[in-house]
Design a protein around this motif. Structure first.
Motif, short mmCIF file in Angstrom:
data_model
loop_
_atom_site.label_atom_id
_atom_site.label_comp_id
_atom_site.label_asym_id
_atom_site.label_seq_id
_atom_site.Cartn_x
_atom_site.Cartn_y
_atom_site.Cartn_z
N ALA A 111 -2.94 9.82 -5.72
CA ALA A 111 -2.96 8.56 -4.95
C ALA A 111 -4.38 8.16 -4.59
O ALA A 111 -4.69 6.97 -4.47
CB ALA A 111 -2.11 8.72 -3.69
N GLN A 112 -5.28 9.15 -4.47
CA GLN A 112 -6.67 8.84 -4.09
C GLN A 112 -7.39 7.97 -5.11
O GLN A 112 -8.42 7.38 -4.81
CB GLN A 112 -7.44 10.14 -3.88
N TYR A 113 -6.87 7.91 -6.33
CA TYR A 113 -7.56 7.12 -7.37
C TYR A 113 -7.06 5.68 -7.44
O TYR A 113 -7.30 5.00 -8.43
CB TYR A 113 -7.38 7.78 -8.74
N GLN A 114 -6.35 5.24 -6.42
CA GLN A 114 -5.77 3.91 -6.47
C GLN A 114 -6.82 2.82 -6.74
O GLN A 114 -6.55 1.87 -7.47
CB GLN A 114 -5.01 3.61 -5.17
N ASP A 115 -8.01 2.99 -6.19
CA ASP A 115 -9.06 1.98 -6.40
C ASP A 115 -9.37 1.79 -7.89
O ASP A 115 -9.62 0.69 -8.35
CB ASP A 115 -10.36 2.41 -5.70
N ILE A 116 -9.36 2.90 -8.62
CA ILE A 116 -9.66 2.81 -10.05
C ILE A 116 -8.58 2.03 -10.77
O ILE A 116 -8.85 1.21 -11.64
CB ILE A 116 -9.81 4.22 -10.65
N ARG A 117 -7.33 2.26 -10.36
CA ARG A 117 -6.22 1.51 -10.98
C ARG A 117 -6.36 0.03 -10.69
O ARG A 117 -6.15 -0.82 -11.56
CB ARG A 117 -4.88 2.03 -10.47
N VAL A 118 -6.71 -0.30 -9.47
CA VAL A 118 -6.89 -1.71 -9.11
C VAL A 118 -8.03 -2.32 -9.93
O VAL A 118 -7.92 -3.43 -10.44
CB VAL A 118 -7.16 -1.86 -7.59
N PHE A 119 -9.10 -1.53 -10.10
CA PHE A 119 -10.24 -2.02 -10.88
C PHE A 119 -9.82 -2.32 -12.33
O PHE A 119 -10.13 -3.38 -12.88
CB PHE A 119 -11.36 -0.98 -10.85
#
Ligand SMILES: [Cu+2]
Lengths: 567, 200
Positions: free
Chosen positions: A477-485
């Protein structure tokens, strides 16, 4: 029999034929150029659908549980159906029809200097079956249970049993659509090979055939040699789904791994089936725009044959985790690493062709160079996956996903844009706008890398594929920013496709008029008027005097030397 | 060498015109060879899947299943092979005297039809004895492989029939005969292999 030939069929009257109505001219025509356009526009429409699916599931990944504008809530079943059909559409209904069928149909008769395919009616039937397959696939979204969601690889028992797929009809329709599509390409392939072998212009020897024609021919041979086992598997799967057989059912002494063998025996050569036409297009573009002879024509040709043979010996690298004897895994690791050698060599030859050339950065050239750069990343990351030790860690992660998008995107999208922008003046008789073309190139190329480079990172971090919501996995879940990017980059890329569509359709009617040979290229299609009329060469079919890459010949004032120009 | 021009419909006795290049292999024959090549890989897929299933099974043939009619099918195999040989004979005669080529051609067509009908008859009796698509892996593969072969045989017989009609009207070009021959030899040639692997 020659005396019974009506005089009106001589060369000088090829262009003259009775006026036809819209239906017989554009829908039921046997003209290879019309069929090519049918394939291209159908492929473009399918690309829009496949791209829309990507948008819908990427939005779900970035913003889980949110209503996606244009689709609504993406349920887990929706998500599976979307990714499955995105993959199948992009490979079977976009890459194949555009790269092989559209370019093959358009270019082969023109480039070998004849008036049409050898079997024109078979050609028309091929498109009609292809169109039917596309309609059948789309129909699966509207049946009870919805579209199939068991991945484009259709592994049983997920695809074979209604308890697992939750859509008996949807999965049957999916397999049926794929099988129909293969029948269409079988017919197309027979036409391409026969035409390239038997209808070449007088004087055109096998080593005078432009590289893109050779590539499409070899791709067709690879397709025909690999499709049989998959059709066999598809029939068995259809029987398992509907007739109660147990070919792949482990509960009843069937073997689900057997499907994986049949599928990947086709599936890996399939990569080369779409790759080769794209590399052929790139060869035409880079020679024309570096005004240099293709370095080592014959070497590339032999390389391609070698790659073709090798591509049948690597398939089990997809099954390292599925349960394969470790000794066999070693064999397939070696063959897989070996196959990167000829492709790397092809890259070197292309770079060597560019070296020292007078390079013109036109839109098609940018696409061709973009192809080399991105495909190189795709190839290099494949080496990690081909080595069984590393693959056990990377298997089914986003690393795999990023890897094959770095191969398929250059092939299906970048290669196609290189071809479309290069032959557009020939196809429609008008030039595309260069400024818009370049804006579109950078607007596609940069976001593409912005989508998929981060996904390599996610894959290495352990993000597994085929999960529709990562918020339940604390360590991911901590990588959510990368998915949004990545999703934002996708939105940017999709937005820039509007530039292309506008440029394409506007130039088709309003673009600057192109002469017969706007790029000053050599191959025979540039000897025909733009666009070529029915019968292709109104002044008589051309003869061939030399190879297609005689650029910057020291004895000549002009830096090009058309194949049909007498010495 | 026949070459159809764009815009010409191609129906009628001679759908020909103009020769630009004499191909090593005529168009129709090359197209059919490519098709047969793809179909050969289909059979390779089916037969190797069967071989894998057979090798992996603890008991083979599966218990409680009827014995396949090995002897009757041997005779039928002979009929099919004879049909192929008769077609070869017809080919040889066609080169010198087109009229005398017709008798062996019709005999080849007849034997081929007999083969398909006899296979159908065997299927009916095997189903009666309890061998079905669902009864065992043997049943599934048997009907799958033999059925796919039968479909090819029927399609090839259709082509032979059309060829025969053209032959009677005197419209048959040598390359058209060769095209039909390629397909039929494929159907004939692959059958002994199927017999060897599936029946024995
Ligand atoms: Cu592979």
């Amino acid at each position: 029999m020659a005396e019974s030939i009506p005089a009106s069929h001589g060369d000088h009257e090829v262009g003259h034929h009775e006026e036809q109505g819209f239906v017989s001219k554009y829908l039921l025509s046997t003209d290879h150029k019309v069929i090519a356009m049918q394939y291209m526009f159908t492929g473009m429409a399918m690309a829009v659908i496949g791209g829309f699916f990507a948008y819908a599931f990427r939005m779900q990944l970035a913003f889980p549980g949110m209503d996606v504008p244009g689709w609504g809530l993406v349920t887990p079943n929706d998500y599976n159906a979307l990714v499955t059909n995105h993959g199948a559409i992009m490979i079977f209904w976009v890459a194949m029809p555009v790269l092989i069928a559209a370019f093959g149909n358009y270019l082969i008769p023109l480039m070998v200097g004849c008036d049409d395919m050898v079997f024109p009616r078979l050609n028309r039937l091929s498109y009609q079956i292809f169109l039917l397959s596309a309609i059948v696939l789309m129909a699966s979204f509207f049946v009870y249970g919805g579209a199939f969601g068991g991945a484009w690889t259709m592994y049983p028992p997920l695809s074979a049993k209604a308890e697992y797929s939750l859509t008996q009809l949807g999965s049957t329709i999916f397999v049926l659509a794929v099988a129909l599509e293969f029948v269409a390409f079988l017919m197309g392939g027979i036409n391409f090979i026969t035409t390239a072998m038997n209808s070449r212009a007088p004087g055109m020897k096998l080593y005078d055939v432009p590289m893109v024609v050779w590539m499409i021919v070899v791709a067709s041979i690879l397709f025909m040699a690999s499709v049989g086992p998959l059709i066999a598997g598809a029939i068995m799967l259809l029987f398992d789904q509907n007739l109660g057989t147990a070919f792949f059912d482990p509960d009843r002494a069937g073997d689900p791994i057997l499907w994986q063998h049949l599928f990947w025996f086709f599936g890996h050569p399939e990569v080369y089936v779409v790759l080769l036409p794209a590399t052929g297009i790139v060869a035409e573009v880079i020679t024309t725009f570096s005004r240099k002879k293709l370095l080592a024509y014959r070497t590339i040709l032999y390389t391609v044959f070698g790659t073709g043979v090798l591509s049948f010996t690597v398939w089990a690298h997809h099954q390292f985790v599925a349960g394969i004897d470790p000794r066999m895994a070693h064999v397939f690791t070696v063959t897989t690493l070996l196959i990167s050698v000829p492709i790397a060599e092809m890259m070197f030859v292309y770079i060597g062709t560019l070296y020292g050339g007078s390079i013109q950065y036109t839109t098609p050239m940018l696409w061709a160079l973009g192809f080399l750069v991105t495909f190189l990343i795709g190839g290099v990351t494949g080496i990690f996956l081909g080595a069984s030790g590393a693959d056990i860690y990377f298997h089914d992660t986003y690393f795999v996903l990023a890897h094959f998008h770095y191969t398929f995107f250059p092939i299906a999208i970048i290669g196609t844009f290189a071809g479309v922008t290069y032959w557009f003046p020939k196809m429609f008789g008008r030039m595309m706008n260069e400024t818009l073309g370049k804006i579109h190139f950078w607007g596609t190329f940069i976001p593409f890398n912005a989508i998929f480079l981060p996904l390599f990172y996610l894959g290495v971090a352990g993000q597994h594929r085929r999960i529709y919501d990562y918020s339940a996995f604390p360590e991911l879940a901590q990588y959510q920013d990368i998915r949004v990017f990545a999703t934002s980059a996708l939105l940017v890329m999709l937005a820039f496709q509007v530039v292309f569509l506008w440029n394409f359709f506007h130039s088709m009617f309003r673009g600057e008029k192109a002469g017969a040979n706007p790029w000053k290229a050599n191959s025979l299609e540039w000897a025909a008027p733009s666009p070529p009329p029915h019968g292709n060469f109104p002044d008589g079919l051309p003869e061939c005097h030399r190879g297609p890459y005689e650029f910057s010949h020291p004895d000549r004032e002009e830096d090009y030397w058309p194949q049909n120009q007498p010495a | 060498m026949p070459r159809r021009r764009a815009g010409q419909t191609g129906y009628g006795p001679i759908d020909v015109v103009e020769s630009r290049r004499t191909p090593v292999v005529p168009d129709g024959v090359l197209g059919m060879l490519l098709f047969v090549f793809a179909e050969a890989t289909l059979f390779a897929g089916l037969i190797s899947a069967f071989a894998i299933a057979k090798a992996g099974a603890p008991v083979w043939p599966p218990l409680g299943q009827p014995r396949l009619p090995v002897e009757a099918t041997a005779i039928n195999t002979a009929a099919l092979v004879a049909s192929g040989l008769l077609l070869m004979l017809s080919r040889r005669r066609f080169k010198v005297d087109r009229v005398s080529a017709e008798a062996p051609f019709v005999a080849a067509l007849g034997l081929g039809t007999f083969f398909v009908l006899f296979q159908g008859y065997e299927w009916v009796s095997l189903i009666g004895q309890g061998l079905t698509m669902r009864s065992s892996a043997l049943g599934s593969f048997f009907y799958l492989i033999v059925g796919v072969h039968a479909l090819h045989a029927i399609a090839a017989l259709g082509l032979l029939f059309v060829t025969w009609r053209r032959m009677r009207r005197g419209w048959l070009a040598s390359s058209q005969l060769a095209t039909a021959e390629v397909f039929w030899y494929f159907v004939v040639g692959i059958w002994p292999l199927i017999y060897l692997i599936v029946y024995l």
